[in-house]
Design a protein around this motif. Structure first.
Motif, short mmCIF file in Angstrom:
data_model
loop_
_atom_site.label_atom_id
_atom_site.label_comp_id
_atom_site.label_asym_id
_atom_site.label_seq_id
_atom_site.Cartn_x
_atom_site.Cartn_y
_atom_site.Cartn_z
N PRO A 1 44.44 -71.57 39.49
CA PRO A 1 44.50 -70.25 38.85
C PRO A 1 44.61 -70.42 37.33
O PRO A 1 45.13 -71.41 36.83
CB PRO A 1 45.76 -69.61 39.42
CG PRO A 1 46.57 -70.75 39.94
CD PRO A 1 45.62 -71.84 40.29
N PRO A 2 44.11 -69.46 36.57
CA PRO A 2 44.19 -69.58 35.11
C PRO A 2 45.66 -69.56 34.64
O PRO A 2 46.51 -68.89 35.24
CB PRO A 2 43.44 -68.35 34.60
CG PRO A 2 43.42 -67.39 35.75
CD PRO A 2 43.48 -68.23 36.99
N GLU A 3 45.92 -70.31 33.60
CA GLU A 3 47.29 -70.37 33.09
C GLU A 3 47.65 -69.05 32.40
O GLU A 3 46.87 -68.51 31.62
CB GLU A 3 47.42 -71.53 32.09
CG GLU A 3 47.18 -72.88 32.72
CD GLU A 3 47.30 -73.98 31.70
OE1 GLU A 3 47.80 -73.71 30.59
OE2 GLU A 3 46.88 -75.09 32.01
N LYS A 4 48.84 -68.59 32.67
CA LYS A 4 49.31 -67.35 32.05
C LYS A 4 49.95 -67.70 30.70
O LYS A 4 50.78 -68.58 30.61
CB LYS A 4 50.32 -66.65 32.94
CG LYS A 4 49.72 -66.15 34.23
CD LYS A 4 50.74 -65.42 35.06
CE LYS A 4 50.11 -64.91 36.33
NZ LYS A 4 51.09 -64.21 37.17
N VAL A 5 49.56 -66.97 29.69
CA VAL A 5 50.12 -67.17 28.35
C VAL A 5 50.95 -65.93 28.03
O VAL A 5 50.44 -64.81 28.02
CB VAL A 5 49.01 -67.35 27.30
CG1 VAL A 5 49.60 -67.51 25.92
CG2 VAL A 5 48.13 -68.53 27.69
N SER A 6 52.21 -66.15 27.79
CA SER A 6 53.07 -64.99 27.48
C SER A 6 52.83 -64.58 26.02
O SER A 6 52.37 -65.35 25.19
CB SER A 6 54.54 -65.34 27.70
OG SER A 6 54.94 -66.33 26.80
N GLU A 7 53.19 -63.36 25.71
CA GLU A 7 52.97 -62.84 24.37
C GLU A 7 53.83 -63.53 23.34
O GLU A 7 53.48 -63.65 22.17
CB GLU A 7 53.23 -61.34 24.36
CG GLU A 7 52.26 -60.55 25.21
CD GLU A 7 52.60 -59.07 25.25
OE1 GLU A 7 53.45 -58.64 24.47
OE2 GLU A 7 51.99 -58.37 26.06
#
Length: 61
Positions: free
Chosen positions: A51-57
């Motif tokens: 799954p694509p990596e989640k980048v937090s704001e």
């Protein structure tokens, strides 16, 4: 002896292909098998992809 077997086999084979119910059954079974194989391949392909990596704001700044 071989001619008798071949003739009997050809007669049965011709009778099978002349019956539309047998042809329809063969088509339905073939479509079912193809659909199952397609779904298995679909599950394998998308199961192997990460799954694509989640980048937090907060990390973007």
């Amino acid at each position: 002896m071989d001619k008798v077997r071949t003739k009997g086999n050809l007669t049965w084979n011709n009778e099978f292909w002349e019956n539309p119910w047998d042809q329809g059954g063969l088509a339905v079974i073939s479509l079912f098998i193809i659909m199952v194989l397609f779904l298995v391949m679909f599950a394998i392909v998308f199961g192997l992809l990460s799954p694509p990596e989640k980048v937090s704001e907060c990390e973007e700044d």
